[in-house]
Design an enzyme around this catalytic site. Sequence first.
Site, PDB file in Angstrom:
ATOM      1  N   ASP A  45      40.548  36.269  44.046  1.00 20.46           N
ATOM      2  CA  ASP A  45      39.494  35.754  44.919  1.00 20.46           C
ATOM      3  C   ASP A  45      38.168  36.471  44.666  1.00 20.46           C
ATOM      4  O   ASP A  45      37.142  36.110  45.247  1.00 20.46           O
ATOM      5  CB  ASP A  45      39.893  35.798  46.389  1.00 20.46           C
ATOM      6  CG  ASP A  45      40.252  37.189  46.882  1.00 20.46           C
ATOM      7  OD1 ASP A  45      40.124  38.158  46.116  1.00 20.46           O
ATOM      8  OD2 ASP A  45      40.674  37.313  48.055  1.00 20.46           O
ATOM      9  N   SER A  46      38.173  37.447  43.751  1.00 20.22           N
ATOM     10  CA  SER A  46      36.916  38.038  43.268  1.00 20.22           C
ATOM     11  C   SER A  46      36.030  36.991  42.618  1.00 20.22           C
ATOM     12  O   SER A  46      34.820  37.210  42.447  1.00 20.22           O
ATOM     13  CB  SER A  46      37.202  39.164  42.272  1.00 20.22           C
ATOM     14  OG  SER A  46      37.973  38.692  41.174  1.00 20.22           O
ATOM     15  N   ASP A  80      45.538  34.682  43.783  1.00 22.09           N
ATOM     16  CA  ASP A  80      45.337  35.230  45.117  1.00 22.09           C
ATOM     17  C   ASP A  80      45.455  34.150  46.183  1.00 22.09           C
ATOM     18  O   ASP A  80      44.943  33.030  46.003  1.00 22.09           O
ATOM     19  CB  ASP A  80      43.934  35.836  45.237  1.00 22.09           C
ATOM     20  CG  ASP A  80      43.909  37.315  44.909  1.00 22.09           C
ATOM     21  OD1 ASP A  80      44.915  38.007  45.140  1.00 22.09           O
ATOM     22  OD2 ASP A  80      42.864  37.790  44.426  1.00 22.09           O
ATOM     23  N   LYS A 129      49.510  36.338  45.140  1.00 21.41           N
ATOM     24  CA  LYS A 129      49.235  37.701  45.603  1.00 21.41           C
ATOM     25  C   LYS A 129      48.688  37.670  47.019  1.00 21.41           C
ATOM     26  O   LYS A 129      47.839  36.828  47.341  1.00 21.41           O
ATOM     27  CB  LYS A 129      48.235  38.415  44.686  1.00 21.41           C
ATOM     28  CG  LYS A 129      47.941  39.865  45.122  1.00 21.41           C
ATOM     29  CD  LYS A 129      47.156  40.627  44.076  1.00 21.41           C
ATOM     30  CE  LYS A 129      45.687  40.267  44.027  1.00 21.41           C
ATOM     31  NZ  LYS A 129      44.972  40.680  45.271  1.00 21.41           N
ATOM     32  N   GLU A 142      47.250  40.479  50.181  1.00 19.03           N
ATOM     33  CA  GLU A 142      46.783  41.838  50.434  1.00 19.03           C
ATOM     34  C   GLU A 142      47.449  42.422  51.672  1.00 19.03           C
ATOM     35  O   GLU A 142      47.656  41.737  52.678  1.00 19.03           O
ATOM     36  CB  GLU A 142      45.271  41.849  50.639  1.00 19.03           C
ATOM     37  CG  GLU A 142      44.469  41.554  49.385  1.00 19.03           C
ATOM     38  CD  GLU A 142      42.977  41.744  49.583  1.00 19.03           C
ATOM     39  OE1 GLU A 142      42.215  41.369  48.675  1.00 19.03           O
ATOM     40  OE2 GLU A 142      42.557  42.261  50.634  1.00 19.03           O
ATOM     41  N   GLU A 164      44.983  49.643  44.510  1.00 25.24           N
ATOM     42  CA  GLU A 164      43.538  49.594  44.289  1.00 25.24           C
ATOM     43  C   GLU A 164      42.823  50.784  44.895  1.00 25.24           C
ATOM     44  O   GLU A 164      42.956  51.073  46.090  1.00 25.24           O
ATOM     45  CB  GLU A 164      42.939  48.292  44.848  1.00 25.24           C
ATOM     46  CG  GLU A 164      41.428  48.208  44.606  1.00 25.24           C
ATOM     47  CD  GLU A 164      40.835  46.832  44.791  1.00 25.24           C
ATOM     48  OE1 GLU A 164      39.612  46.688  44.589  1.00 25.24           O
ATOM     49  OE2 GLU A 164      41.579  45.898  45.123  1.00 25.24           O
TER      50      GLU A 164
END
Length: 265
Positions: free
Chosen positions: A47-48, A86, A116, A118, A186
Amino acid sequence: MARRPVTLPQLQQKKQHGDPITMLTAWDYLWARLLDAAGVDVILVGDSLGMVALGYSTTLPVTLEQMIHHAQAVRRGVTASFVVCDLPFLSYHESPEQALRSAGQLVKEAEVQAVKMEGASPVVCAATQRLVEAGIPVLGHVGLLPQRVHQLGGLRQQGRTEQAAEAILADAIALAQAGAFALILEHIPSELAQRITAKLEIPTIGIGAGPHCDGQVLVTADVLGLTPQAPPFAPVYADLGTQAIAALQQYCQDVRSRIYPPPQP
C-alpha cells in the site's frame, strides 16, 4: 533459461537452508516485469503505492479497489516471482469475516498468492487464522506499522525500550502461532530482529531491521532513486530519478530546437 515459479514451500525452505529471501515492491505491469526479470523472490504490491504512485502523504487513503487494480497489473507482469498484496487500512480491522472477504477479492480478482496484514491485535490474529484455514497464505507485519502512523506520531523506529521490544516479540510469536507463513519486521533494532528470527520457525523479512533477518524488503522506488528522500536504511543503487529528468529535458530541448524528429529521407 526461464525461472521456475517461486512457491511458498520454497520460501519456507530458504530459512532452513540459510538462503536469504529477496523482496521488493511493485505497483504496475512495468515494474513487475522488471523485478521478475531481475530474479526477485517475492514481489509485494504494497500500500506504499499510495505514496509512490498516487501521491498521498500516507498509506491510509488507499482503498481495496485500488489495491486490486494495481495487483492485477502487477500480476500480468510476473511469470516466476511470488506475489503478495497488502490489505489496505480498514479492509480487515472489523472482523475475520471482513478480512476473508477482502482477501478473497484480491485472490480471486487479482490472482495474488498471499496477502499481508499489519499488526497482531486479537482481530488480526483471528483473521490470520481464518484466512489460513480458507487456504489464503498470510504474511504478517510487526514493528513499525505505517497504517498506524498517526497513533505512532510518525514513521519512527519501534521496539527501542525493553517493554516495547517484548511486546513486538510477543506479537511475532502470536502471528506465527496464528499461521502466518512469514513476518515483515519493519524499522526495529537489529538485536530485536535477531531475537525474533532465532525464536521463530517461519522466515523473517526485514526492512530497516538489520542483517539478521531471513530476507530483506525495500520499496523499489527508494532503491532506484525515484523518491524525493529515501529512508535512512534504504541504499540507493541507482539514481534513476536524476537520469530520467535529464533525459526528458534533453527530449524537450531537441523538440524545441527541431532536432527531433529528424528529417524524413
